[in-house]
Design a protein around this motif. Structure first.
Motif, PDB file in Angstrom:
ATOM      1  N   GLU A 140       0.841  -1.202   0.000  1.00  0.00           N
ATOM      2  CA  GLU A 140       0.000   0.000   0.000  1.00  0.00           C
ATOM      3  C   GLU A 140       0.873   1.247   0.000  1.00  0.00           C
ATOM      4  O   GLU A 140       1.552   1.542   0.980  1.00  0.00           O
ATOM      5  N   ARG A 174      -4.848   6.787  -0.789  1.00  0.00           N
ATOM      6  CA  ARG A 174      -5.786   6.469  -1.864  1.00  0.00           C
ATOM      7  C   ARG A 174      -5.830   4.961  -2.125  1.00  0.00           C
ATOM      8  O   ARG A 174      -6.903   4.393  -2.323  1.00  0.00           O
ATOM      9  N   SER A 175      -4.666   4.304  -2.139  1.00  0.00           N
ATOM     10  CA  SER A 175      -4.655   2.869  -2.410  1.00  0.00           C
ATOM     11  C   SER A 175      -5.304   2.087  -1.275  1.00  0.00           C
ATOM     12  O   SER A 175      -6.009   1.097  -1.507  1.00  0.00           O
ATOM     13  N   SER A 187      -9.019   2.609  -1.613  1.00  0.00           N
ATOM     14  CA  SER A 187      -9.481   1.884  -2.791  1.00  0.00           C
ATOM     15  C   SER A 187      -9.634   0.399  -2.470  1.00  0.00           C
ATOM     16  O   SER A 187     -10.613  -0.242  -2.871  1.00  0.00           O
ATOM     17  N   ARG A 188      -8.651  -0.150  -1.738  1.00  0.00           N
ATOM     18  CA  ARG A 188      -8.733  -1.555  -1.334  1.00  0.00           C
ATOM     19  C   ARG A 188      -9.924  -1.772  -0.405  1.00  0.00           C
ATOM     20  O   ARG A 188     -10.660  -2.753  -0.527  1.00  0.00           O
TER      21      ARG A 188
END
Length: 322
Positions: A88, A92-93, A96-97
């Motif tokens: 990660e 944002r990631s 998103s996950r």
């Protein structure tokens, strides 16, 4: 119902919680093996299925890639997705996950650091967040979005005694950040688990700690644990496996050893066991362990149903009572 709820419900009923842990396929060719394993588990009386985030696997084949496969056979079983700091690289990631987990109705997450990708860590790994920060981000997402997800963190009973105090101080920070339970690493010596739980309680950590166990069915597996995962295997276990006259003898002896480990853990108060599965044949070993320690492996054995295909509530039992 999420895994933590099932842990508590079973504990209140005086029962133990059993889960299994599988790895996503490394590539499209090995997707068949994953599907085979999930299909073999469809009627097991287990409380949850965890999916690891394997080191060095395809980025497309992350744990979420097999959620639909599990849901096809286990529609209401809690799924624990591994989320690693290794992978990660931004807030944002992470969100998103979490969004994807929410859409796919994933009920639980296990936050851990993740092993560096061999020979390519600087190129492909992030390690932007600590596990404490990941727990905090997931808790904030859960609270803001109303996403009912349980947050577990990894535990390490294999750590030597002198390292446990520092480890528990860090574990305490994760609990304070929002973690609700601990899924411990593979245990080969139950006394290490007992020592780990005692250290946790001494540091004010009272969340459920679920130990992991892997079928010790060969010398090769014992060596893999020691050299690749840095998990010590007691000398007496390695000696017994080494002295076996054949692969079949080693598998039989290893099964006896594994049953002994599980029984010891349960006697010492473990809330249950998380079984690590590497190969499809491990499922048969876990079935034998479950039959030995509680009398049944599948829901059909539990309810003494001989011909489930002809039972009107077949799908109900498979989906709701597992």
């Amino acid at each position: 119902m999420a895994l933590l709820d099932r842990l508590r419900a079973k504990a209140d009923a005086g029962e133990k919680t059993f889960t299994v842990e599988i790895s996503p396929p490394a590539n499209y060719k090995t997707m068949v093996k994953t599907d085979e394993m999930v299909r073999a588990l469809k009627d097991f009386d287990i409380a949850g299925i965890a999916v690891t985030n394997s080191t060095g696997g395809s980025f497309r084949m992350n744990p979420l890639a097999v959620v639909e496969t599990i849901r096809a056979w286990r529609p209401e079983t809690p799924i624990v997705i591994h989320l690693t700091a290794r992978d990660e690289g931004s807030v944002r990631s992470v969100y998103s996950r979490a969004d994807e987990m929410n859409r796919k109705a994933v009920s639980d997450v296990l936050v851990l650091r993740g092993d560096p990708t061999p020979q390519r860590s600087r190129e492909v790994d992030a390690f932007k967040f600590s596990t404490v920060e990941l727990v905090r981000l997931l808790r904030e997402y859960r609270d803001q979005q109303g996403y009912a997800i349980d947050i577990f963190v990894a535990g390490h009973p294999e750590y030597p005694s002198h390292a446990l105090s520092k480890h528990m101080l860090y574990q305490r920070r994760k609990i304070e950040a929002g973690a609700q339970g601990i899924i411990a690493n593979i245990v080969t010596d139950p006394t290490n688990y007992v020592r780990y739980v005692d250290a946790a309680l001494a540091h004010g950590i009272a969340v459920p700690i679920l130990p992991s166990v892997i079928p010790l069915t060969s010398v090769r597996r014992g060596l893999f644990l020691q050299t690749s995962l840095h998990i010590p295997v007691p000398r007496r276990i390695m000696e017994r496996l080494t002295e076996a006259g054949s692969k079949e003898d080693a598998a039989r002896i290893g099964l006896e050893i594994t049953i002994g480990i599980v029984e010891h853990l349960l006697r010492e108060g473990a809330p249950g066991v998380n079984f690590n599965l590497i190969f499809p044949q491990d499922i048969a070993s876990v079935a034998d362990v479950l039959r030995a320690v509680r009398g049944h492996a599948t829901i059909w054995e539990k309810y003494k149903i001989e011909d489930p295909e002809e039972i009107e509530y077949y799908n109900q039992l498979r989906g709701r009572l597992s």
